[in-house]
Motif scaffolding. Structure first.
Motif, mmCIF file in Angstrom:
data_model
loop_
_atom_site.group_PDB
_atom_site.id
_atom_site.type_symbol
_atom_site.label_atom_id
_atom_site.label_comp_id
_atom_site.label_asym_id
_atom_site.label_seq_id
_atom_site.Cartn_x
_atom_site.Cartn_y
_atom_site.Cartn_z
ATOM 1 N N ASP A 2 0.846 -1.191 0.000
ATOM 2 C CA ASP A 2 0.000 0.000 0.000
ATOM 3 C C ASP A 2 0.881 1.240 0.000
ATOM 4 O OD1 ASP A 2 -1.401 2.309 1.051
ATOM 5 O OD2 ASP A 2 -3.052 0.952 1.511
ATOM 6 N N PRO A 3 0.818 2.037 -1.066
ATOM 7 C CA PRO A 3 1.742 3.183 -1.197
ATOM 8 C C PRO A 3 1.657 4.151 -0.021
ATOM 9 C CG PRO A 3 0.646 2.771 -3.286
ATOM 10 C CD PRO A 3 -0.037 1.891 -2.262
ATOM 11 N N TYR A 4 0.443 4.399 0.449
ATOM 12 C CA TYR A 4 0.287 5.306 1.588
ATOM 13 C C TYR A 4 0.925 4.729 2.852
ATOM 14 C CZ TYR A 4 -2.127 7.351 5.605
ATOM 15 O OH TYR A 4 -2.416 7.895 6.821
ATOM 16 N N HIS A 5 0.723 3.463 3.093
ATOM 17 C CA HIS A 5 1.321 2.835 4.278
ATOM 18 C C HIS A 5 2.839 2.850 4.189
ATOM 19 C CE1 HIS A 5 -2.507 0.436 5.603
ATOM 20 N NE2 HIS A 5 -2.768 1.677 5.259
ATOM 21 N N ILE A 6 3.342 2.546 3.015
ATOM 22 C CA ILE A 6 4.796 2.584 2.802
ATOM 23 C C ILE A 6 5.319 3.999 3.028
ATOM 24 C CG2 ILE A 6 6.650 2.302 1.099
ATOM 25 C CD1 ILE A 6 5.524 -0.348 1.790
ATOM 26 N N LEU A 7 4.615 4.973 2.492
ATOM 27 C CA LEU A 7 5.033 6.367 2.656
ATOM 28 C C LEU A 7 5.100 6.762 4.128
ATOM 29 C CD1 LEU A 7 5.683 9.188 1.486
ATOM 30 C CD2 LEU A 7 3.220 9.640 1.534
ATOM 31 N N VAL A 8 4.064 6.396 4.875
ATOM 32 C CA VAL A 8 4.051 6.708 6.310
ATOM 33 C C VAL A 8 5.268 6.088 6.995
ATOM 34 C CG1 VAL A 8 2.839 6.283 8.486
ATOM 35 C CG2 VAL A 8 1.561 7.041 6.469
ATOM 36 N N SER A 9 5.563 4.843 6.676
ATOM 37 C CA SER A 9 6.707 4.184 7.312
ATOM 38 C C SER A 9 8.007 4.908 6.951
ATOM 39 C CB SER A 9 6.786 2.713 6.892
ATOM 40 O OG SER A 9 7.252 2.571 5.567
ATOM 41 N N GLU A 10 8.159 5.288 5.705
ATOM 42 C CA GLU A 10 9.393 5.942 5.285
ATOM 43 C C GLU A 10 9.564 7.313 5.925
ATOM 44 O OE1 GLU A 10 11.760 4.522 3.961
ATOM 45 O OE2 GLU A 10 10.769 2.698 3.296
ATOM 46 N N LEU A 11 8.473 8.049 6.050
ATOM 47 C CA LEU A 11 8.560 9.354 6.707
ATOM 48 C C LEU A 11 8.900 9.183 8.177
ATOM 49 C CD1 LEU A 11 5.534 11.175 5.044
ATOM 50 C CD2 LEU A 11 7.957 11.542 4.604
ATOM 51 N N MET A 12 8.272 8.214 8.822
ATOM 52 C CA MET A 12 8.565 7.980 10.232
ATOM 53 C C MET A 12 10.012 7.545 10.439
ATOM 54 S SD MET A 12 5.225 6.130 11.868
ATOM 55 C CE MET A 12 3.775 7.114 12.294
ATOM 56 N N LEU A 13 10.541 6.815 9.464
ATOM 57 C CA LEU A 13 11.891 6.245 9.612
ATOM 58 C C LEU A 13 13.003 7.247 9.305
ATOM 59 C CD1 LEU A 13 11.076 2.770 8.085
ATOM 60 C CD2 LEU A 13 12.085 3.107 10.338
ATOM 61 N N GLN A 14 12.628 8.443 8.828
ATOM 62 C CA GLN A 14 13.666 9.442 8.565
ATOM 63 C C GLN A 14 14.372 9.807 9.863
ATOM 64 O OE1 GLN A 14 11.750 12.721 6.609
ATOM 65 N NE2 GLN A 14 11.308 11.575 4.749
ATOM 66 N N GLN A 15 15.627 9.510 9.942
ATOM 67 C CA GLN A 15 16.435 9.830 11.126
ATOM 68 C C GLN A 15 15.841 9.265 12.403
ATOM 69 O OE1 GLN A 15 19.558 12.158 11.054
ATOM 70 N NE2 GLN A 15 19.288 10.732 9.386
ATOM 71 N N THR A 16 15.138 8.167 12.273
ATOM 72 C CA THR A 16 14.478 7.574 13.427
ATOM 73 C C THR A 16 14.624 6.057 13.362
ATOM 74 O OG1 THR A 16 12.873 9.377 13.327
ATOM 75 C CG2 THR A 16 12.307 7.500 14.718
ATOM 76 N N GLN A 17 14.964 5.455 14.492
ATOM 77 C CA GLN A 17 15.276 4.038 14.489
ATOM 78 C C GLN A 17 14.034 3.167 14.379
ATOM 79 O OE1 GLN A 17 17.930 3.287 17.748
ATOM 80 N NE2 GLN A 17 19.515 4.515 16.786
ATOM 81 N N VAL A 18 14.234 1.985 13.809
ATOM 82 C CA VAL A 18 13.147 1.052 13.557
ATOM 83 C C VAL A 18 12.356 0.756 14.837
ATOM 84 C CG1 VAL A 18 12.636 -1.353 12.988
ATOM 85 C CG2 VAL A 18 14.181 -0.022 11.538
ATOM 86 N N SER A 19 13.060 0.504 15.916
ATOM 87 C CA SER A 19 12.384 0.119 17.157
ATOM 88 C C SER A 19 11.427 1.214 17.629
ATOM 89 C CB SER A 19 13.410 -0.173 18.248
ATOM 90 O OG SER A 19 14.240 0.955 18.460
ATOM 91 N N ARG A 20 11.806 2.460 17.386
ATOM 92 C CA ARG A 20 10.960 3.589 17.795
ATOM 93 C C ARG A 20 9.730 3.701 16.903
ATOM 94 N NH1 ARG A 20 10.025 7.282 21.275
ATOM 95 N NH2 ARG A 20 11.042 5.631 22.428
ATOM 96 N N VAL A 21 9.942 3.503 15.606
ATOM 97 C CA VAL A 21 8.829 3.608 14.660
ATOM 98 C C VAL A 21 7.791 2.517 14.914
ATOM 99 C CG1 VAL A 21 8.206 3.439 12.215
ATOM 100 C CG2 VAL A 21 10.207 4.763 12.915
#
Length: 241
Positions: free
Chosen positions: A42-61
């Motif tokens: 899902d492009p929107y879901h992927i986009l949300v994950s990528e924005l959240m992951l900017q300079q932010t660690q996986v465990s936090r996201v």
DNA sequence: AATGCGGGGGG
DNA sequence: CCCCCAGCATT
């Protein structure tokens, strides 16, 4: 231009590029973490994950991603929400401009998306453009995120370079380059492109694998060369680090 | 090219 | 206690 010839960077022969990709993707298939944004297209879901992951660690996201999508499951729902509510759902993640940009983006796409990149009329659902060039024009979407959405959501054959990929590529192919130097970024992108497999499907795995190896094995402070599948072709390893 | 933006975790 | 983290926008 032959494969492996990269802009000003040392030429990498095709056999090495082939071995690099083959070993990399084989390693990924056996060692990849099971992350929620890898189970969707899902492009929107992927986009949300990528924005959240900017300079932010996986465990936090992981603490925010499922909850955010439960609250705002589609672009339309997000576009209909108030900005303050979107930012509130982002509270604790930091870099709140990402949330404001995401909200702005959703309204732009819902309003004029189809006209802008010729969406099929379909069911009236707003969608994101599949090519990195168009994605790049959206607020909060830079070169990395554009490539990531194009590859991970649409399975296009697009390159992407984040901090993990830049570190991995420089260590394996070009130890003289510095990932933090702006001038070297162009060449790092060029080398990364040269490593891509032929199809979009294989590129999805390839890109995930580049980042996963950088995150788990070839990390910033520790090089776990003992378990690295690329050891034998790695220039940094060959130089005995 | 340099800087601001958040907050938490690892060596 | 720094450095780093699936970057980007602004200056």
């Amino acid at each position: 231009m032959p494969a492996g010839r990269t802009h000003g960077a040392p030429r990498i022969d095709g056999e090495t590029l082939l071995a690099f990709g083959t070993r990399l993707r084989a390693w990924y298939r056996r060692n990849a973490r099971d992350l929620p944004w890898r189970a969707t297209r899902d492009p929107y879901h992927i986009l949300v994950s990528e924005l959240m992951l900017q300079q932010t660690q996986v465990s936090r996201v992981m603490e925010f991603y499922p909850r955010f999508l439960e609250r705002f499951p589609t672009l339309e729902v997000l576009a209909a929400a108030r900005e303050t509510h979107v930012v509130a759902a982002w509270e604790g993640l930091g870099y709140y401009a990402r949330a404001r940009n995401l909200h702005k983006l959703s309204r732009a796409v819902v309003r004029e998306g189809a006209a802008a990149w010729g969406d099929p009329p379909s069911n009236g659902r707003a969608t994101l453009p599949p090519d990195a060039e168009s994605l790049r024009r959206l607020p909060g979407v830079g070169p990395y995120t554009a490539g990531a959405v194009s590859s991970f959501a649409f399975e296009r054959r697009a390159a992407l370079v984040d901090t993990n990929v830049a570190r991995l590529i420089t260590r394996v192919f070009a130890p003289r380059l510095d990932a933090r130097r702006a001038r070297d970024q162009k060449r790092i992108w060029a080398i990364t492109e040269a490593t891509l497999p032929r199809t979009g499907k294989a590129t999805w795995v390839h890109n995930q694998a580049l980042m996963e190896l950088g995150a788990l094995v070839c990390t910033a402070r520790v090089k776990r060369c003992g378990v690295c599948p690329l050891r034998r072709l790695c220039k940094t390893y060959q130089r005995r680090m």
